[in-house]
Structure formats: C-alpha cells, structure tokens
Scaffold this motif. Sequence first.
Motif, PDB file in Angstrom:
ATOM      1  N   VAL A  22      -1.478   4.434  -6.777  1.00 42.92           N
ATOM      2  CA  VAL A  22      -2.597   4.535  -5.224  1.00 42.92           C
ATOM      3  C   VAL A  22      -0.918   4.313  -4.321  1.00 42.92           C
ATOM      4  N   PRO A  29       9.969  -4.262   6.250  1.00 42.53           N
ATOM      5  CA  PRO A  29       8.864  -3.504   5.262  1.00 42.53           C
ATOM      6  C   PRO A  29       9.289  -3.431   3.796  1.00 42.53           C
ATOM      7  N   CYS A  72      -0.973   0.941  -2.012  1.00 44.50           N
ATOM      8  CA  CYS A  72      -1.602   1.006  -0.318  1.00 44.50           C
ATOM      9  C   CYS A  72      -1.706   0.207   0.352  1.00 44.50           C
ATOM     10  N   THR A  95      -1.898  -5.504  -6.946  1.00 45.85           N
ATOM     11  CA  THR A  95      -0.300  -6.458  -5.853  1.00 45.85           C
ATOM     12  C   THR A  95      -0.111  -6.277  -5.050  1.00 45.85           C
ATOM     13  N   ASP A 129      -8.796   1.248   6.766  1.00 46.71           N
ATOM     14  CA  ASP A 129      -9.518   2.513   6.450  1.00 46.71           C
ATOM     15  C   ASP A 129      -9.480   2.402   4.495  1.00 46.71           C
ATOM     16  N   TYR A 171      12.483  -5.398   0.980  1.00 54.96           N
ATOM     17  CA  TYR A 171      13.036  -6.106   0.748  1.00 54.96           C
ATOM     18  C   TYR A 171      13.280  -5.740  -0.274  1.00 54.96           C
ATOM     19  N   LYS A 177      -3.084   8.307   1.162  1.00 55.25           N
ATOM     20  CA  LYS A 177      -3.540   9.612   1.994  1.00 55.25           C
ATOM     21  C   LYS A 177      -2.246  10.280   2.732  1.00 55.25           C
ATOM     22  N   VAL A 214       7.620  -6.378  -6.222  1.00 60.10           N
ATOM     23  CA  VAL A 214       7.046  -6.270  -6.850  1.00 60.10           C
ATOM     24  C   VAL A 214       6.689  -5.261  -7.839  1.00 60.10           C
ATOM     25  N   THR A 223       2.481   5.780  -2.854  1.00 57.77           N
ATOM     26  CA  THR A 223       3.434   5.797  -3.298  1.00 57.77           C
ATOM     27  C   THR A 223       4.467   5.721  -1.953  1.00 57.77           C
ATOM     28  N   GLY A 224       4.312   5.099  -1.697  1.00 61.49           N
ATOM     29  CA  GLY A 224       5.493   4.581  -0.917  1.00 61.49           C
ATOM     30  C   GLY A 224       6.511   3.452  -1.740  1.00 61.49           C
ATOM     31  N   ARG A 225       7.804   2.064  -0.924  1.00 61.52           N
ATOM     32  CA  ARG A 225       8.254   1.917  -1.651  1.00 61.52           C
ATOM     33  C   ARG A 225       7.871   1.176  -2.610  1.00 61.52           C
ATOM     34  N   ARG A 249      -2.631  -5.806  -1.255  1.00 60.97           N
ATOM     35  CA  ARG A 249      -3.850  -6.595  -0.973  1.00 60.97           C
ATOM     36  C   ARG A 249      -4.717  -7.270  -1.548  1.00 60.97           C
ATOM     37  N   ASP A 308      -2.592  -9.466  -8.381  1.00 60.04           N
ATOM     38  CA  ASP A 308      -1.653 -11.044  -7.598  1.00 60.04           C
ATOM     39  C   ASP A 308      -1.468 -11.206  -6.374  1.00 60.04           C
ATOM     40  N   VAL A 309      -3.367 -10.853  -5.922  1.00 63.11           N
ATOM     41  CA  VAL A 309      -3.416 -10.809  -4.787  1.00 63.11           C
ATOM     42  C   VAL A 309      -5.287 -11.350  -4.419  1.00 63.11           C
TER      43      VAL A 309
END
Length: 324
Positions: free
Chosen positions: A154, A102, A206, A233, A211, A104, A179, A109, A156-158, A235, A259-260
Amino acid sequence: MQPIQTVCFDTKPYDLPGLTRYAEVCGISFRFLEAKLNAQTAALAEECGAQAVCIFVNDVADAAAIDRLTAGGVKLLALRCAGTNNVDLAHAEGKIGIIRVPGYSPHAVAEHAMAMLLSAARHLHKAYARTRDFNFSIRGLTGMELYEKTVGVVGTGRIGSVFASLCKGFGMRVLAYDKFPDPASDLDYVALDDLLRESDVVSLHCPLTEDTRHLIDRDRIAEMKDGVILLNTSRGGLVDTSALIDGIKSHKIGAACMDVYEEEADVFFEDRSEDILQDDRLARLLTLPNVLVTSHQAFLTREALDTIARETCYGIRRYFDPTA
Ligand code: NAD
C-alpha cells in the motif's frame, strides 16, 4: 558568510557524527539539544539566536510552535526525515521555509520491513529468546514460506517500490495499491479492497495524511484474509490500534510487525525500562506473541544516517546561500 546558526532538537548520539562532519563543510554552527520541539520549547531557538531549526519525526511543529519560532527570527525548518505529518504545512506557508530529506534510503526502510516479515513468518523473535534460555524445543515454531504467497503493498513510492522488488525476489506475487499509481511502473495495481482480500501479507508505505489516518480500521481488518501478516514501517496513525488488538485477539491477524505506533511520541527512541508503561494499548500489544515492535528504527542504517546528515546540511546551506 557567517556560520548559519542552527538549533537541532531531539538530538540523539547517532545524529552527531554525520551532522558535525557536514556542518563543517557547509558552514553551519549547530547547537544540539535533547529537548523535542513543541510550542513551549520553541523559545530555545531564539535564546540560541537560531536562523534555522533542525527537527525529527516526533518534534511537533504545529501552528503555535511555528509562530514562536518565526517570532524569534527562525527562517528555516529543516526536517532530517522524509515525512512531514508533524508539521503544520499550511500554517508554515509564507512564514518559514521547510526542507526535508525525502529519499535518503528507501532500502533502509524496505529491508527493515522485510526483516520484520521474515522474523514473523519464521518466529525468529521467539526462537532467539528460547535458545538464549537453553530451550531448544522447536514446538510452536512452524513457519510460513513467503514463496508464492501474495503480498499487498500500500503506497508504491520510493520505499514501497523497493519493498515490492524485495518481495518479488522471494518469489511472491505482488499486488499494489496507490492513490496515485505510477503509470511507468510494472506493478499490478488493484483496488484497496481487492488487495486486502487477496493478500497473505499487507505492508503499509503511504504517508500519514488526513486521508490515510486509520486507513487500516476495523472494517478493513475484517476484509483481510484470515491469518494475514500486517507490516507497518510508515507511520503509526495509519493503523487503528484498538482495532488491531481486537484483530489479533480474534486470530484474524496472524502477526503484526510495527516499527511505528500511533502514540509513539513519548515512548519510542527512549529507554523506558525503569518506568511503568502508561500506555495500556502498547503494553497489551507487547504481551502478544505474534507482535513484533521495533522502535522506529527502520531508517537507522549507517548509509541512511550519512545521507540524512549530508542532505540536511547542504539543504540548510543552499537555503541561506542559493549560489552555494
Ligand atoms: P513516497 O512519497 O516516495 O511514497 C509514498 C507513496 O504513497 C506515493 O506513491 C503516494 O502516491 C502514495 N500515497 C499517497 N497518498 C496515498 C493514499 N491515500 N493511499 C495510498 N497511497 C498513497 O514516500 P516514501 O519515501 O516511500 O516513504 C513512505 C513513508 O514511509 C513516509 O511517508 C514515511 O512516513 C515513512 N517512513 C518511515 C521511516 C521509518 O524509519 N520507519 C523512514 C522513512 C519514511
């Protein structure tokens, strides 16, 4: 314990040093394949006597592939990536174990997103091409400073939270949308509509889920500031590519850094320079001067590759030998 027989799909040269090194420590015997996993190629795992299968972002572990793997005796699907959008998780439940890596390197990124933002804001991609061609004119290269601009993050995880800190370091005002906002975070959370309306730069971090598919569609692009820089960057499926192209053609979007890409599966990571590109939308994007495309390389740092290989190999080992 016997070596854990593991088939690695979609293997690239840069995967080999780390996976080989940690395989030895963890008692894993890898069979490295260039083929991507799908319902047809899944049979290769059985031919190799695999107990585990290791996959990357564009391998497809749909229901048919999972059934073929489990019928062939595979017990574990080890994702050497963070996202799980290419795996039918509901179908896998109770049939095959799933592990992934999850976190790394969120810095890999986030720093790539910042590199793309700086390139777009200062036209570095154009300047590079010009000077290589002995064209030293700076006409048309007037840039935009990041200082005191507003960036909308959009997710705000890692990765999103590291990117937000980098932006703060540049003196940007950071707005955030998630979310599931982190109550412990000091980020300024706002509604997505407000973020889109106020941001000079919008960066997507995100995951791709049902969703969030086409989260950035025609209506959301219309809500954005004129001349906004859009970074993706995360998906490709987060952005409706046709709407993006129209947004760039109408000058609503000032620059897009990707990047995706929605349909990247058969193109990204491969050398297609001798082929006629069949994807007209990607071809159109690549003709636009204010579009930067990198080929899903945001994760590709020495540090991240080492962590991916280590976590993947130790994860496989622990799955088959929980006492290890
Ligand atoms: P993470 O799980 O730490 O953070 C994701 C955040 O998105 C979470 O805070 C979550 O609450 C939020 N979220 C979930 N659903 C949402 C929604 N509908 N709207 C808004 N926010 C929502 O994940 P991460 O490690 O920060 O990775 C983010 C994404 O980056 C991954 O899903 C993956 O697709 C992508 N990624 C890309 C690369 C690359 O090389 N380009 C590498 C690694 C990860």
